[in-house]
Write an enzyme that holds these catalytic residues in place. Structure first.
Site, PDB file in Angstrom:
ATOM      1  N   ASP A 211       0.874  -1.184   0.000  1.00  9.89           N
ATOM      2  CA  ASP A 211       0.000   0.000   0.000  1.00  9.89           C
ATOM      3  C   ASP A 211       0.904   1.223   0.000  1.00  9.89           C
ATOM      4  O   ASP A 211       2.143   1.103  -0.013  1.00  9.89           O
ATOM      5  CB  ASP A 211      -0.924  -0.005   1.241  1.00  9.89           C
ATOM      6  N   ASP A 236       3.264   1.964  -5.365  1.00  6.46           N
ATOM      7  CA  ASP A 236       2.133   2.496  -6.137  1.00  6.46           C
ATOM      8  C   ASP A 236       1.640   1.385  -7.064  1.00  6.46           C
ATOM      9  O   ASP A 236       2.372   0.952  -7.961  1.00  6.46           O
ATOM     10  CB  ASP A 236       2.644   3.697  -6.947  1.00  6.46           C
ATOM     11  N   HIS A 254     -13.222  -0.760  -6.785  1.00  5.05           N
ATOM     12  CA  HIS A 254     -14.381   0.155  -6.740  1.00  5.05           C
ATOM     13  C   HIS A 254     -13.972   1.627  -6.587  1.00  5.05           C
ATOM     14  O   HIS A 254     -14.783   2.504  -6.799  1.00  5.05           O
ATOM     15  CB  HIS A 254     -15.396  -0.286  -5.662  1.00  5.05           C
TER      16      HIS A 254
HETATM   17  C1  LIG Z   1     -10.802   1.647   0.139  1.00  4.43           C
HETATM   18  S1  LIG Z   1      -9.222   1.341   0.819  1.00  4.43           S
HETATM   19  C2  LIG Z   1      -9.226  -0.435   1.011  1.00  4.43           C
HETATM   20  C3  LIG Z   1      -8.282  -0.899   2.064  1.00  4.43           C
HETATM   21  C4  LIG Z   1      -8.335  -2.410   2.358  1.00  4.43           C
HETATM   22  N1  LIG Z   1      -8.065  -3.218   1.186  1.00  4.43           N
HETATM   23  C5  LIG Z   1      -9.670  -2.780   2.976  1.00  4.43           C
HETATM   24  O1  LIG Z   1     -10.448  -3.520   2.366  1.00  4.43           O
HETATM   25  O2  LIG Z   1      -9.938  -2.302   4.097  1.00  4.43           O
HETATM   26  C6  LIG Z   1      -8.167   1.608  -0.586  1.00  4.43           C
HETATM   27  C7  LIG Z   1      -6.678   1.417  -0.293  1.00  4.43           C
HETATM   28  O3  LIG Z   1      -5.947   1.640  -1.495  1.00  4.43           O
HETATM   29  C8  LIG Z   1      -4.742   2.322  -1.156  1.00  4.43           C
HETATM   30  N2  LIG Z   1      -4.210   3.001  -2.338  1.00  4.43           N
HETATM   31  C9  LIG Z   1      -4.753   4.058  -2.995  1.00  4.43           C
HETATM   32  N3  LIG Z   1      -3.992   4.393  -4.060  1.00  4.43           N
HETATM   33  C10 LIG Z   1      -2.928   3.530  -4.066  1.00  4.43           C
HETATM   34  C11 LIG Z   1      -1.809   3.358  -4.941  1.00  4.43           C
HETATM   35  N4  LIG Z   1      -1.644   4.158  -6.001  1.00  4.43           N
HETATM   36  N5  LIG Z   1      -0.932   2.365  -4.670  1.00  4.43           N
HETATM   37  C12 LIG Z   1      -1.095   1.558  -3.584  1.00  4.43           C
HETATM   38  N6  LIG Z   1      -2.165   1.663  -2.711  1.00  4.43           N
HETATM   39  C13 LIG Z   1      -3.064   2.643  -2.965  1.00  4.43           C
HETATM   40  C14 LIG Z   1      -5.190   3.268  -0.061  1.00  4.43           C
HETATM   41  O4  LIG Z   1      -4.096   3.764   0.695  1.00  4.43           O
HETATM   42  C15 LIG Z   1      -6.141   2.382   0.728  1.00  4.43           C
HETATM   43  O5  LIG Z   1      -5.478   1.684   1.758  1.00  4.43           O
END
Ligand SMILES: C[S@@+](CC[C@H](N)C(=O)[O-])C[C@H]1O[C@@H](n2cnc3c(N)ncnc32)[C@H](O)[C@@H]1O
Length: 345
Positions: A211, A236, A254
């Protein structure tokens, strides 16, 4: 004899409809009251038993008269109860607002009513007229950039997400027959609550929590039972993801539009060991008019992010565009399903 319609110009049914729609329009006031109660920590102060409003106001440092009015509304939906002597007590439902209970809903309530989601949903009419997210117009940057630039916002988001996910991680992990060996990569895994559940179920499996740096910094993988079996990697997912056998994408696709989802899926496919799988854990929006939480969350994704909740056919299309095929969709005892993808031969 005057009929109801003669006197008022409206049939009785119209007045009922009017009352229902007025109540619906006022629904956001309840959300605001629930947020206020959660934010000042009333439930924690009621954990030891009923309290007067004066006691609660003194303990939480808020205005007594205002607190009484807020509690009176929150009581109408069974979160607290006003007793005959004027004290308030916590109901069974309200216990979940305490910060010290195992499945506390408090961080989730604060995240879901945070200004990052609240303000864009208030601008939904603009989404209709202009199409797409209004987040950039309000905050000057995309959602996840805004979350990343401020430590307090990042903490509130990740704590909220983790609390939101805590209740669903175990039943989802139980719904899938994970391999005994190999590496599971939780892509966008937040604080790692889901990965922890998966590793607990398979004592010889290894895991990677992947993440952004601000998310993995708050990981919860320090438990003894998974010691030495995990790594936390910051990166990323639009660039690349770590190598592994099973990829978890829980509540990730989503958040993004179709093109961005295909990039994430392709990156997983590219890094995947032969025989690997991708498990997309998201809501599958049902057809029809019945209420479903995904239909509500979808509008937050529309107004604040650039994503959407999808149907099974939508997932099949995304997978095909990324060189994958939908092998099966597994329901779970939660609102989420597991859409399993494998590489096209
Ligand atoms: C809606 S949350 C879901 C977190 C976890 N999978 C859950 O179900 O509780 C989306 C996650 O995607 C991560 N995220 C967003 N953009 C990202 C990127 N470019 N690379 C890696 N992680 C990313 C956010 O930091 C966040 O933890």
């Amino acid at each position: 004899m005057w009929s109801e319609a003669d006197k008022t110009g409206a049939e009785p049914g119209d007045r009922r409809s009017m009352a229902v729609l007025v109540d619906e329009a006022l629904g956001y006031v309840f959300s605001a009251a629930l947020r206020a109660v959660a934010a000042v920590g009333v439930a924690d102060k009621l954990a030891g038993g009923p309290r007067t409003v004066a006691e609660l106001a003194a303990q939480t440092g808020v205005h007594e008269g205002s607190l009484h009015r807020v509690l009176r509304l929150v009581a109408t939906r069974g979160v607290v109860e006003e007793l005959d002597d004027g004290r308030f007590r916590l109901t069974e439902l309200g216990q979940a607002l305490r910060s010290d209970v195992p499945l506390s809903a408090r961080p989730a309530v604060l995240m879901l009513t945070d200004h990052t989601l609240w303000l864009p949903s208030g601008e939904m009419e603009r989404c209709l007229r202009e199409g797409g997210s209004v987040f950039g117009g309000i905050f000057g940057m995309p959602f996840f950039d805004y979350v990343a630039q401020d430590e307090q916002t990042a903490t509130a988001f990740h704590d909220g997400m983790a609390s939101f996910s805590d209740a669903e991680n175990r039943p989802i992990a139980a719904a899938y027959d994970f391999p005994e060996l190999g590496v599971v990569v939780d892509v966008g895994g937040g604080q790692g609550g889901f990965l922890l559940e998966v590793l607990r179920r398979r004592p010889r499996l290894d895991g990677v929590l992947f993440d952004e740096a601000h998310a993995v910094a708050g990981h919860r993988l320090a438990a003894d039972e998974v010691k030495g079996r995990w790594q936390a990697v910051a990166g990323d997912f639009f660039a690349e993801v770590p190598r592994g056998d099973v990829y978890l994408l829980k509540r990730i696709l989503h958040d993004w539009d179709d093109e961005q989802c295909v990039t994430i899926l392709r990156n997983c496919r590219r890094a995947m060991a032969p025989g690997g799988r991708i498990l997309v854990v998201d809501a599958v929006v049902p057809r029809g008019n019945a209420p479903h939480q995904a239909k509500t969350l979808d509008l937050l994704l529309m107004s604040a992010l650039v994503g959407k909740e999808r149907t099974e056919a939508d997932f099949a299309r995304l997978f095909a565009a990324a060189g994958l095929r939908l092998s099966r969709t597994i329901p779970t005892d939660t609102m989420l399903s597991i859409a399993e993808a494998e590489p096209e031969p």
